[in-house]
Enzyme design. Structure first.
Site, mmCIF file in Angstrom:
data_model
loop_
_atom_site.group_PDB
_atom_site.id
_atom_site.type_symbol
_atom_site.label_atom_id
_atom_site.label_comp_id
_atom_site.label_asym_id
_atom_site.label_seq_id
_atom_site.Cartn_x
_atom_site.Cartn_y
_atom_site.Cartn_z
ATOM 1 N N ASP A 14 0.835 -1.208 0.000
ATOM 2 C CA ASP A 14 0.000 0.000 0.000
ATOM 3 C C ASP A 14 0.870 1.259 0.000
ATOM 4 O OD1 ASP A 14 0.874 -0.122 2.598
ATOM 5 O OD2 ASP A 14 -1.109 -0.104 3.524
ATOM 6 N N ASP A 24 -1.156 -6.361 -0.032
ATOM 7 C CA ASP A 24 -1.349 -5.659 1.250
ATOM 8 C C ASP A 24 -2.832 -5.403 1.512
ATOM 9 O OD1 ASP A 24 0.466 -4.857 3.148
ATOM 10 O OD2 ASP A 24 1.191 -3.119 2.010
ATOM 11 N N GLU A 32 9.970 -4.132 10.054
ATOM 12 C CA GLU A 32 10.364 -2.843 9.489
ATOM 13 C C GLU A 32 10.952 -1.944 10.572
ATOM 14 O OE1 GLU A 32 7.400 -1.023 7.021
ATOM 15 O OE2 GLU A 32 8.596 0.771 6.692
HETATM 16 O O1 KIV Z 1 3.608 -1.104 1.502
HETATM 17 C C1 KIV Z 1 4.800 -1.446 1.449
HETATM 18 O O2 KIV Z 1 5.512 -1.197 0.478
HETATM 19 C C2 KIV Z 1 5.357 -2.140 2.601
HETATM 20 C C3 KIV Z 1 6.841 -2.302 2.656
HETATM 21 C C4 KIV Z 1 7.452 -1.055 3.175
HETATM 22 C C5 KIV Z 1 7.253 -3.481 3.455
HETATM 23 O O3 KIV Z 1 4.634 -2.536 3.472
#
Ligand code: KIV
Length: 274
Positions: free
Chosen positions: A53, A92, A190
């Site tokens: 996301d 996500d 993260e």
């Molecule tokens: O949304 C995304 O790109 C992420 C990464 C930072 C792991 O969750």
């Protein structure tokens, strides 16, 4: 897009990822949000594509991931799946699409998986293991996400390193254990000290930890594609390496990232903050 060229490897499955993890081979992940970049990332040999996301900032121009909707994620998963041929695709769940109830999380996961994702990712610890258990029992592979969880950026007070003090580190370890016990097959870690990320992996040997700004002790690494190509505008996290400066093309930069993760030369163990 030419779909006639034969794929260079067999499709990456959860079984294959677990085999790699068991053998100590580092797992590579990069974000992609559209068919063209998904194809480049796949052809360069990246194991997993994350339809993150983060597209809220990088594609839509928002200042955080918070405004991204489930319908928008479904659209981008569909685009990526059309370009990808062999990489494992993680979609996500955006903010507000899984927090209400386990049933809401299931419905949102079904939407992403019917769009072509192989696995869903959701953020947070504490309250999430019950949801993760509910999903995994129903055939949804889950990637958890702890540490800096961007959907909670306003609650966390900015993009700050997490788990710095002993209490914070202990909370991360205990949330990670509950999520692994609930069935999370993978977990993004993260922005946390490398020692904490390493401990999470050691505590939960069967779960594949994927680090971003979390040092070298994880089973794999993820970066935001635009960051490692250095096309993101604004301040980049310190842990990001400019692979585009090293390679002569996007394809070469991605291949260099894959090689650097696989041979352990990325990330730099000493850099885990912004
Ligand atoms: O949304 C995304 O790109 C992420 C990464 C930072 C792991 O969750």
């Amino acid at each position: 897009m030419n779909n006639a060229v034969e794929p260079i490897r067999k499709p990456v499955t959860l079984h294959r990822l677990r085999e790699m993890h068991a053998k100590g081979e580092k797992i590579t992940m990069l974000t992609a949000y559209d068919a063209t970049f998904a194809r480049l990332v796949d052809e360069a040999g990246v194991d997993c594509i994350l339809v993150g996301d983060s597209l809220g900032m990088l594609v839509q121009g928002h200042t955080s991931t918070v405004p991204v909707t489930l319908d928008e994620m479904v659209y981008h998963v569909r685009c990526v799946v059309r370009g990808n041929r062999t990489a494992w695709v993680v979609g996500d769940l955006p903010f507000g699409s899984y927090q209400d109830s386990r049933e809401q999380a299931m419905r949102s996961s079904v939407a992403l998986m019917q769009a072509g994702a192989h696995m869903i990712k959701l953020e947070g610890g504490g309250w999430t293991p019950e949801t993760v258990h509910f999903l995994t029992e129903r055939g949804v592979p889950v990637c958890a996400h702890l540490g800096l969880t961007p959907q909670s950026v306003h609650a966390l007070g900015g993009y700050r390193i997490q788990g710095r003090d002993q209490a914070g580190a202990q909370t991360l370890r205990s949330h990670a254990k509950s999520l692994a016990d609930a069935g999370a097959a993978m977990m993004v870690l993260e922005l946390m000290p490398s020692a904490v990320a390493r401990d999470v992996q050691t505590d939960n040997p069967g779960m594949m930890t994927i680090g971003i700004g979390a040092g070298q002790g994880t089973a794999g690494q993820v970066l935001v594609l635009h960051d490692m190509l250095h096309v993101t505008r604004g301040k980049l996290p310190r842990f990001v390496r400019n692979f585009m400066a090293e390679g002569g093309s996007v394809e070469d930069a991605i291949r260099r990232y894959v090689n650097a993760v696989k041979d352990g030369s990325f990330p730099d163990e000493s850099i885990h903050g912004y």
